[in-house]
Design a protein around this motif. Structure first.
Motif, mmCIF file in Angstrom:
data_model
loop_
_atom_site.group_PDB
_atom_site.id
_atom_site.type_symbol
_atom_site.label_atom_id
_atom_site.label_comp_id
_atom_site.label_asym_id
_atom_site.label_seq_id
_atom_site.Cartn_x
_atom_site.Cartn_y
_atom_site.Cartn_z
ATOM 1 N N LYS A 1 0.834 -1.209 0.000
ATOM 2 C CA LYS A 1 0.000 0.000 0.000
ATOM 3 C C LYS A 1 0.868 1.259 0.000
ATOM 4 C CE LYS A 1 -4.055 -2.032 2.119
ATOM 5 N NZ LYS A 1 -5.002 -1.996 3.238
ATOM 6 N N ASP A 2 1.958 1.229 0.753
ATOM 7 C CA ASP A 2 2.880 2.368 0.772
ATOM 8 C C ASP A 2 3.450 2.604 -0.624
ATOM 9 O OD1 ASP A 2 2.414 2.244 3.505
ATOM 10 O OD2 ASP A 2 4.380 1.397 3.974
ATOM 11 N N LYS A 3 3.859 1.519 -1.273
ATOM 12 C CA LYS A 3 4.435 1.612 -2.613
ATOM 13 C C LYS A 3 3.400 2.111 -3.617
ATOM 14 C CE LYS A 3 6.983 -1.145 -5.966
ATOM 15 N NZ LYS A 3 7.565 -2.471 -6.222
ATOM 16 N N ALA A 4 2.160 1.647 -3.485
ATOM 17 C CA ALA A 4 1.094 2.105 -4.374
ATOM 18 C C ALA A 4 0.847 3.605 -4.208
ATOM 19 C CB ALA A 4 -0.190 1.316 -4.114
ATOM 20 N N ALA A 5 0.874 4.085 -2.967
ATOM 21 C CA ALA A 5 0.690 5.526 -2.720
ATOM 22 C C ALA A 5 1.828 6.322 -3.348
ATOM 23 C CB ALA A 5 0.607 5.799 -1.218
ATOM 24 N N LEU A 6 3.052 5.814 -3.223
ATOM 25 C CA LEU A 6 4.201 6.498 -3.834
ATOM 26 C C LEU A 6 4.122 6.448 -5.355
ATOM 27 C CD1 LEU A 6 7.020 5.290 -1.442
ATOM 28 C CD2 LEU A 6 6.137 7.618 -1.667
ATOM 29 N N ALA A 7 3.736 5.299 -5.911
ATOM 30 C CA ALA A 7 3.612 5.168 -7.366
ATOM 31 C C ALA A 7 2.551 6.119 -7.910
ATOM 32 C CB ALA A 7 3.286 3.726 -7.748
ATOM 33 N N ASP A 8 1.464 6.279 -7.169
ATOM 34 C CA ASP A 8 0.412 7.211 -7.563
ATOM 35 C C ASP A 8 0.937 8.642 -7.562
ATOM 36 O OD1 ASP A 8 -2.399 7.813 -8.178
ATOM 37 O OD2 ASP A 8 -2.434 8.717 -6.160
ATOM 38 N N MET A 9 1.681 8.998 -6.532
ATOM 39 C CA MET A 9 2.269 10.337 -6.450
ATOM 40 C C MET A 9 3.258 10.565 -7.596
ATOM 41 S SD MET A 9 4.282 12.158 -3.285
ATOM 42 C CE MET A 9 2.862 12.186 -2.216
ATOM 43 N N VAL A 10 4.066 9.563 -7.890
ATOM 44 C CA VAL A 10 5.040 9.649 -8.992
ATOM 45 C C VAL A 10 4.317 9.919 -10.312
ATOM 46 C CG1 VAL A 10 6.603 8.231 -10.400
ATOM 47 C CG2 VAL A 10 6.881 8.298 -7.919
ATOM 48 N N ALA A 11 3.241 9.188 -10.557
ATOM 49 C CA ALA A 11 2.499 9.350 -11.812
ATOM 50 C C ALA A 11 1.808 10.715 -11.892
ATOM 51 C CB ALA A 11 1.470 8.229 -11.953
ATOM 52 N N LYS A 12 1.123 11.115 -10.826
ATOM 53 C CA LYS A 12 0.386 12.377 -10.828
ATOM 54 C C LYS A 12 1.304 13.590 -10.920
ATOM 55 C CE LYS A 12 -3.786 10.908 -8.464
ATOM 56 N NZ LYS A 12 -4.537 10.895 -7.209
ATOM 57 N N GLN A 13 2.477 13.509 -10.299
ATOM 58 C CA GLN A 13 3.386 14.648 -10.258
ATOM 59 C C GLN A 13 4.469 14.588 -11.336
ATOM 60 O OE1 GLN A 13 2.924 17.296 -8.394
ATOM 61 N NE2 GLN A 13 1.166 16.413 -7.359
ATOM 62 N N MET A 14 4.437 13.562 -12.185
ATOM 63 C CA MET A 14 5.413 13.380 -13.272
ATOM 64 C C MET A 14 6.849 13.400 -12.735
ATOM 65 S SD MET A 14 3.532 15.487 -16.317
ATOM 66 C CE MET A 14 3.266 16.946 -15.369
#
Length: 155
Positions: free
Chosen positions: A54-67
């Motif tokens: 879940k932590d990794k998914a939250a970080l991956a989401d942030m990475v994608a949204k913030q480019m």
């Protein structure tokens, strides 16, 4: 690629790009973002740790949204520069994020929390407010130190 060498990290990102700074704790992950030109870092979202997936998914989401183009992870070395169990845990955390496909810089964070707490005390921030903000502020402090070094490496 995971490295502690600024020049090697810089070479993987010749065009710059947004970076995500992380202050990895046992209960939270403080995050910070910088602009694509590596001028300034600002605190971002605090992630409350649960399961690593879940932590990794939250970080991956942030990475994608913030480019985001790369990660800077604070490495909690002992004062003599040696590794501790906490350091080894953060290195393992970085290895587990390697499949996100981003360059990862491990940045010495020995004084980050102390510096941030001192600044918050100077601003007369209450203890309750400090405890909520310290992880993100530490992530911004870590990221700012790294981007200052990355920009200096250009010249």
């Amino acid at each position: 690629m995971i490295t502690a060498a600024t020049a090697e990290y810089r070479a993987t990102l010749p065009e710059g790009g947004r970076l995500l700074g992380l202050d990895v704790g046992t209960k939270t992950i403080g995050t910070a973002l910088c602009d694509a030109g590596w001028s300034f870092a600002t605190p971002a979202t605090l992630i409350r740790r649960t399961k690593f997936t879940k932590d990794k998914a939250a970080l991956a989401d942030m990475v994608a949204k913030q480019m985001v183009k790369g990660l800077v992870i604070g490495l909690p070395l002992n004062m003599d520069g040696s590794d501790s169990p906490r350091t080894q845990s953060v290195r393992a955390f970085a290895r587990n994020l390697d499949d996100l496909g981003l360059a990862i810089l491990l940045w010495d964070e020995r004084w980050s929390t102390a510096a941030v707490e001192r600044a918050m005390i100077a601003q007369d921030t209450s203890r309750a407010k400090r405890s909520e903000k310290v992880d993100n502020a530490a992530a911004a402090y870590i990221l700012q130190g790294a981007i200052d070094s990355l920009v200096a490496a250009r010249f």
